[in-house]
Design a protein around this motif. Structure first.
Motif, PDB file in Angstrom:
ATOM      1  N   SER A 117       0.820  -1.217   0.000  1.00 45.82           N
ATOM      2  CA  SER A 117       0.000   0.000   0.000  1.00 45.82           C
ATOM      3  C   SER A 117       0.853   1.265   0.000  1.00 45.82           C
ATOM      4  CB  SER A 117      -0.933   0.003   1.216  1.00 45.82           C
ATOM      5  OG  SER A 117      -1.745  -1.140   1.233  1.00 45.82           O
ATOM      6  N   GLU A 118       2.012   1.205   0.630  1.00 49.40           N
ATOM      7  CA  GLU A 118       2.884   2.379   0.678  1.00 49.40           C
ATOM      8  C   GLU A 118       3.594   2.625  -0.649  1.00 49.40           C
ATOM      9  OE1 GLU A 118       5.442   1.473   3.928  1.00 49.40           O
ATOM     10  OE2 GLU A 118       4.167   2.481   5.419  1.00 49.40           O
ATOM     11  N   ASN A 119       3.760   1.591  -1.441  1.00 51.12           N
ATOM     12  CA  ASN A 119       4.557   1.716  -2.655  1.00 51.12           C
ATOM     13  C   ASN A 119       3.731   1.797  -3.932  1.00 51.12           C
ATOM     14  OD1 ASN A 119       7.638   1.392  -2.018  1.00 51.12           O
ATOM     15  ND2 ASN A 119       6.558   0.013  -0.629  1.00 51.12           N
ATOM     16  N   ILE A 120       2.458   1.430  -3.873  1.00 52.89           N
ATOM     17  CA  ILE A 120       1.558   1.596  -5.024  1.00 52.89           C
ATOM     18  C   ILE A 120       0.421   2.483  -4.550  1.00 52.89           C
ATOM     19  CG2 ILE A 120       0.071   0.425  -6.687  1.00 52.89           C
ATOM     20  CD1 ILE A 120       1.813  -2.031  -6.402  1.00 52.89           C
ATOM     21  N   GLU A 121       0.440   3.736  -4.985  1.00 49.37           N
ATOM     22  CA  GLU A 121      -0.382   4.742  -4.324  1.00 49.37           C
ATOM     23  C   GLU A 121      -1.614   5.180  -5.096  1.00 49.37           C
ATOM     24  OE1 GLU A 121       2.130   7.993  -3.328  1.00 49.37           O
ATOM     25  OE2 GLU A 121       3.150   6.911  -1.712  1.00 49.37           O
ATOM     26  N   GLU A 122      -1.650   5.040  -6.409  1.00 54.19           N
ATOM     27  CA  GLU A 122      -2.713   5.706  -7.153  1.00 54.19           C
ATOM     28  C   GLU A 122      -3.631   4.789  -7.918  1.00 54.19           C
ATOM     29  OE1 GLU A 122      -1.347   8.832  -9.599  1.00 54.19           O
ATOM     30  OE2 GLU A 122      -0.496   9.990  -7.971  1.00 54.19           O
ATOM     31  N   ASN A 123      -3.189   3.599  -8.263  1.00 53.09           N
ATOM     32  CA  ASN A 123      -3.938   2.779  -9.203  1.00 53.09           C
ATOM     33  C   ASN A 123      -4.421   1.497  -8.546  1.00 53.09           C
ATOM     34  OD1 ASN A 123      -4.664   1.056 -11.460  1.00 53.09           O
ATOM     35  ND2 ASN A 123      -3.578   2.523 -12.759  1.00 53.09           N
ATOM     36  N   THR A 141      -1.785 -10.373  -7.093  1.00 52.45           N
ATOM     37  CA  THR A 141      -1.740 -11.554  -7.967  1.00 52.45           C
ATOM     38  C   THR A 141      -0.301 -11.995  -8.218  1.00 52.45           C
ATOM     39  OG1 THR A 141      -3.774 -10.832  -9.062  1.00 52.45           O
ATOM     40  CG2 THR A 141      -2.409 -12.445 -10.227  1.00 52.45           C
ATOM     41  N   ARG A 142       0.560 -11.025  -8.481  1.00 53.79           N
ATOM     42  CA  ARG A 142       1.962 -11.342  -8.750  1.00 53.79           C
ATOM     43  C   ARG A 142       2.646 -11.944  -7.521  1.00 53.79           C
ATOM     44  NH1 ARG A 142       5.988  -7.128 -11.814  1.00 53.79           N
ATOM     45  NH2 ARG A 142       7.956  -8.274 -11.591  1.00 53.79           N
ATOM     46  N   LEU A 143       2.369 -11.392  -6.349  1.00 51.88           N
ATOM     47  CA  LEU A 143       2.959 -11.911  -5.110  1.00 51.88           C
ATOM     48  C   LEU A 143       2.538 -13.349  -4.863  1.00 51.88           C
ATOM     49  CD1 LEU A 143       4.503 -11.595  -2.455  1.00 51.88           C
ATOM     50  CD2 LEU A 143       2.458 -10.529  -1.471  1.00 51.88           C
ATOM     51  N   PHE A 144       1.248 -13.646  -5.043  1.00 54.55           N
ATOM     52  CA  PHE A 144       0.762 -15.005  -4.800  1.00 54.55           C
ATOM     53  C   PHE A 144       1.357 -15.990  -5.811  1.00 54.55           C
ATOM     54  CE2 PHE A 144      -3.353 -14.251  -2.214  1.00 54.55           C
ATOM     55  CZ  PHE A 144      -2.602 -13.545  -1.291  1.00 54.55           C
ATOM     56  N   GLY A 145       1.480 -15.551  -7.075  1.00 50.28           N
ATOM     57  CA  GLY A 145       2.090 -16.415  -8.070  1.00 50.28           C
ATOM     58  C   GLY A 145       3.547 -16.712  -7.748  1.00 50.28           C
ATOM     59  N   TYR A 146       4.275 -15.686  -7.310  1.00 50.32           N
ATOM     60  CA  TYR A 146       5.674 -15.858  -6.947  1.00 50.32           C
ATOM     61  C   TYR A 146       5.811 -16.786  -5.748  1.00 50.32           C
ATOM     62  CZ  TYR A 146      10.565 -14.410  -6.354  1.00 50.32           C
ATOM     63  OH  TYR A 146      11.933 -14.389  -6.254  1.00 50.32           O
ATOM     64  N   THR A 147       4.879 -16.667  -4.801  1.00 50.05           N
ATOM     65  CA  THR A 147       4.907 -17.519  -3.611  1.00 50.05           C
ATOM     66  C   THR A 147       4.724 -18.986  -3.991  1.00 50.05           C
ATOM     67  OG1 THR A 147       3.997 -15.718  -2.277  1.00 50.05           O
ATOM     68  CG2 THR A 147       3.830 -17.932  -1.367  1.00 50.05           C
ATOM     69  N   ARG A 148       3.802 -19.248  -4.914  1.00 52.01           N
ATOM     70  CA  ARG A 148       3.573 -20.639  -5.333  1.00 52.01           C
ATOM     71  C   ARG A 148       4.796 -21.204  -6.068  1.00 52.01           C
ATOM     72  NH1 ARG A 148      -1.695 -18.663  -6.309  1.00 52.01           N
ATOM     73  NH2 ARG A 148      -1.165 -18.210  -8.489  1.00 52.01           N
ATOM     74  N   LEU A 149       5.444 -20.373  -6.874  1.00 53.21           N
ATOM     75  CA  LEU A 149       6.606 -20.847  -7.632  1.00 53.21           C
ATOM     76  C   LEU A 149       7.797 -21.146  -6.724  1.00 53.21           C
ATOM     77  CD1 LEU A 149       6.509 -18.471 -10.757  1.00 53.21           C
ATOM     78  CD2 LEU A 149       6.010 -20.919 -10.703  1.00 53.21           C
ATOM     79  N   THR A 150       7.985 -20.305  -5.709  1.00 51.82           N
ATOM     80  CA  THR A 150       9.146 -20.467  -4.826  1.00 51.82           C
ATOM     81  C   THR A 150       8.851 -21.306  -3.597  1.00 51.82           C
ATOM     82  OG1 THR A 150       8.591 -18.408  -3.656  1.00 51.82           O
ATOM     83  CG2 THR A 150      10.071 -18.239  -5.562  1.00 51.82           C
ATOM     84  N   ASN A 151       7.559 -21.569  -3.366  1.00 50.17           N
ATOM     85  CA  ASN A 151       7.138 -22.326  -2.179  1.00 50.17           C
ATOM     86  C   ASN A 151       7.664 -21.677  -0.904  1.00 50.17           C
ATOM     87  OD1 ASN A 151       5.688 -24.418  -0.985  1.00 50.17           O
ATOM     88  ND2 ASN A 151       7.481 -25.763  -0.870  1.00 50.17           N
ATOM     89  N   ALA A 152       7.684 -20.345  -0.893  1.00 47.56           N
ATOM     90  CA  ALA A 152       8.198 -19.592   0.253  1.00 47.56           C
ATOM     91  C   ALA A 152       7.043 -18.940   1.013  1.00 47.56           C
ATOM     92  CB  ALA A 152       9.183 -18.525  -0.214  1.00 47.56           C
ATOM     93  N   ASP A 159      10.162  -9.180   2.780  1.00 50.37           N
ATOM     94  CA  ASP A 159      11.321  -9.416   1.908  1.00 50.37           C
ATOM     95  C   ASP A 159      10.912 -10.135   0.627  1.00 50.37           C
ATOM     96  OD1 ASP A 159      13.041  -8.186   3.668  1.00 50.37           O
ATOM     97  OD2 ASP A 159      13.593 -10.041   4.700  1.00 50.37           O
ATOM     98  N   LEU A 160      10.020 -11.122   0.763  1.00 55.33           N
ATOM     99  CA  LEU A 160       9.556 -11.835  -0.428  1.00 55.33           C
ATOM    100  C   LEU A 160       8.753 -10.902  -1.325  1.00 55.33           C
ATOM    101  CD1 LEU A 160       9.429 -14.725  -1.742  1.00 55.33           C
ATOM    102  CD2 LEU A 160       7.134 -14.869  -0.750  1.00 55.33           C
ATOM    103  N   ALA A 161       7.919 -10.053  -0.722  1.00 56.87           N
ATOM    104  CA  ALA A 161       7.122  -9.099  -1.505  1.00 56.87           C
ATOM    105  C   ALA A 161       8.025  -8.126  -2.244  1.00 56.87           C
ATOM    106  CB  ALA A 161       6.160  -8.349  -0.592  1.00 56.87           C
ATOM    107  N   ARG A 162       9.081  -7.660  -1.566  1.00 58.91           N
ATOM    108  CA  ARG A 162      10.029  -6.748  -2.224  1.00 58.91           C
ATOM    109  C   ARG A 162      10.698  -7.418  -3.415  1.00 58.91           C
ATOM    110  NH1 ARG A 162      12.527  -5.569   1.971  1.00 58.91           N
ATOM    111  NH2 ARG A 162      11.489  -3.601   2.478  1.00 58.91           N
ATOM    112  N   GLU A 163      11.019  -8.703  -3.252  1.00 60.96           N
ATOM    113  CA  GLU A 163      11.651  -9.446  -4.336  1.00 60.96           C
ATOM    114  C   GLU A 163      10.668  -9.726  -5.470  1.00 60.96           C
ATOM    115  OE1 GLU A 163      13.701 -13.878  -4.871  1.00 60.96           O
ATOM    116  OE2 GLU A 163      13.622 -12.930  -2.886  1.00 60.96           O
ATOM    117  N   ALA A 164       9.438 -10.098  -5.113  1.00 61.19           N
ATOM    118  CA  ALA A 164       8.442 -10.456  -6.126  1.00 61.19           C
ATOM    119  C   ALA A 164       7.988  -9.253  -6.933  1.00 61.19           C
ATOM    120  CB  ALA A 164       7.243 -11.126  -5.460  1.00 61.19           C
ATOM    121  N   LEU A 165       7.947  -8.098  -6.296  1.00 62.65           N
ATOM    122  CA  LEU A 165       7.392  -6.916  -6.946  1.00 62.65           C
ATOM    123  C   LEU A 165       8.463  -5.992  -7.494  1.00 62.65           C
ATOM    124  CD1 LEU A 165       4.537  -6.130  -4.382  1.00 62.65           C
ATOM    125  CD2 LEU A 165       4.441  -7.544  -6.446  1.00 62.65           C
ATOM    126  N   ALA A 166       9.695  -6.460  -7.523  1.00 63.93           N
ATOM    127  CA  ALA A 166      10.772  -5.657  -8.100  1.00 63.93           C
ATOM    128  C   ALA A 166      10.433  -5.337  -9.554  1.00 63.93           C
ATOM    129  CB  ALA A 166      12.085  -6.420  -8.030  1.00 63.93           C
TER     130      ALA A 166
END
Length: 546
Positions: free
Chosen positions: A401-407, A416-427, A432-439
């Motif tokens: 919420s702090e990093n995506i402010e307008e849309n 959606t991207r975070l959940f997909g990344y979580t399933r792929l990495t099983n983490a 930290d994972l969110a920062r990596e997934a949303l880079a």
């Protein structure tokens, strides 16, 4: 507003009045509901023996079985213990209210706690809380009394994320035999996706069943637009006509347009709704001109009940199309048909739009959908995660919420991207994972000016103190610098009107809006002042928000 016991929100003690958004035909008859007591303001619980003059409950006594309520001093029911009471309360409200009223205001409300003195009912947003308190408190209080068998004060709390949305087939209790023959009951019990065929055949949108008023997260940035769209859907052609929603990309305009169409078709299944983009209107008009088929074009656009046009700003610089839309607008409006328009800017800011169209667009309700504030973004992120079956940790939701402010669309895409990344990495989901997934998705915004930077600049130039800007003083020497600071805050930062007002002594959004409009007029009228404002923007390192 008095604090609720153990909760962050306040109690509501406002008398019920007749609901102005529904005609008399949709309200329960006087035989169904008892006479209302005198309006209550600041009602307090009292022994039943002291209230023997209260009118009888009629329908509540006859149809609702009274389950056991918590007994004994200090007894409290909450969580699973209150589920059977909540179900009985829903039964009572279904029996007492018209289907439209229950669906709109109580379908997602829930009894969450009962103690010796109060019954706490959670509602999904502040607008529902205010509306129920104003128009339905008496019915709700009678239903609670009939269920609990003792005097307990109804306490409304805004707690959207505590509510569980049930599957559509179980959204309401099973109908009682006496009500089973109601003609509209089956359509309202099972919410089926509304297909394109239920819109007019010329529509170029398909309604998304996920885009309803219930799934729309209401916050300070959008509550007026939400309320206007809901009111227009309850009384098409009467409440707000035309309805003009404007705001930048991704703030929820399309969701409200879809929710409006969905709600109208749910209430009035035979309505003919033509829902299309302005570009489609332009193309249809050009085709009709080329083929000499204007009669067919006009028949298609004027023999409908509701016209919904997205991106109406595309009428800019199209004189012939504006002329035709003007006559289409007049025909529908004079026939009492509802018109809903959306744009990325208010009517007055659409280039080359004819004055007579600007005037007509302002006849009804013009409201801005602003970018979501932090709290609203948090609620959206957690809602989108919950829809995917996962409860997102607060620190992860805060990071997004702090990093995506307008849309809003970007917020949903991030989840959606975070959940997909979580399933792929099983983490496990973490910051930290969110920062990596949303880079790459999250922007790096170094050096973006803040309201504090603006206040420092303004106080230095005008030789005033921060305490004076935040005070109630209205002398020109204080008020004008305050208005300049508010204007710059809106131009440079992403804060909503209400958030900007909070930096300047808790002023409301109308004060900030007035300040912005006044400074804009000064800029247009005074060249020297305009240069000074541009100098401020240059020092802040921004040309202003687009």
């Amino acid at each position: 507003m008095l604090p609720a016991r153990g909760l962050q929100h306040g109690t509501v003690r406002t008398a019920r009045m007749d609901d102005p958004t529904l005609d008399s035909g949709s309200l329960p008859s006087r035989a169904e509901l008892p006479d209302r007591p005198s309006p209550r303001v600041a009602r307090t619980a009292s022994p039943r023996s002291e209230r023997s003059d209260r009118p009888g409950r009629g329908l509540f006594d006859a149809e609702v079985r009274r389950p056991e309520a918590p007994e004994g001093p200090g007894a409290v029911a909450e969580g699973e213990q209150v589920e059977h009471l909540a179900a009985s309360l829903r039964d009572a409200l279904v029996a007492a209210l018209a289907p439209e009223q229950f669906q709109t205001w109580f379908k997602r409300s829930k009894l969450i706690r009962v103690d010796d003195d109060s019954a706490v009912v959670a509602v999904p947003n502040s607008f529902a809380k205010e509306w129920i308190a104003k128009y339905y408190l008496d019915v709700l209080q009678r239903a609670v009394d009939s269920i609990l068998g003792a005097d307990r004060e109804v306490v409304l709390v805004e707690q959207p994320e505590s509510l569980v949305v049930e599957p559509p087939a179980e959204a309401e209790p099973a109908p009682k035999p006496a009500r089973a023959a109601a003609p509209e009951a089956p359509a309202r019990r099972v919410q089926q996706p509304i297909r394109r065929s239920q819109l007019d055949a010329a529509s170029d949108f398909v309604l998304n069943p996920k885009c309803t008023f219930e799934s729309f997260v209401v916050g300070p940035c959008n509550r007026f637009g939400h309320a206007a769209a809901l009111g227009a859907a309850e009384q098409p052609g009467k409440s707000y006509n035309p309805l003009f929603l404007h705001g930048r990309v991704g703030v929820g305009k399309t969701h409200l347009l879809q929710a409006f169409c969905y709600s109208v078709l749910e209430r009035f299944p035979d309505s003919r709704i033509l829902y299309l983009s302005c570009e489609t209107f332009v193309n249809h008009f050009i085709d009709a001109l080329e083929n000499g088929d204007m009669m067919s074009f006009r028949d298609k656009y004027r023999n409908i009940d509701v016209l919904v046009v997205d991106d109406i700003q595309l009428l800019a610089n199209k004189e012939r199309t504006q002329e035709e839309f003007f006559h289409t607008f007049n025909s529908l409006y004079n026939a009492g048909k509802q018109i809903v328009l959306s744009s990325d800017s208010p009517p007055k800011d659409i280039p080359t739009l004819q004055d007579r169209l600007v005037s007509r667009f302002k006849w009804g309700m013009v409201t801005e959908i602003e970018p979501p504030c932090f709290e609203t973004r948090m609620a959206i992120v957690k809602r989108k995660a919950r829809e995917r079956g996962t409860e997102l940790p607060d620190d992860v939701a805060q990071f997004i919420s702090e990093n995506i402010e307008e849309n809003v669309r970007e917020l949903e895409g991030a989840v959606t991207r975070l959940f997909g990344y979580t399933r792929l990495t099983n983490a496990k989901i973490s910051v930290d994972l969110a920062r990596e997934a949303l880079a790459g998705l999250i922007e790096v915004r170094a050096g973006v000016p803040t309201v504090d930077d603006i206040i420092s600049l303004v106080t230095e130039h005008y030789q005033v103190k921060l305490s004076e800007l935040q005070s109630k003083k209205r002398t020109k020497a204080i008020a004008f610098p305050r208005q300049v600071a508010m204007y710059l805050s809106r131009k440079v930062t992403r804060h909503s009107l209400e958030e900007v007002g909070g930096f300047f002594g808790g002023r409301d959004h109308t004060t900030v809006l007035y300040a912005v409009e006044k400074i804009e007029k000064e800029i247009a009228a005074d060249r020297e002042f305009s240069r000074r404002i541009q100098h401020f923007l240059d020092r802040l390192g921004s040309g202003g928000r687009s």
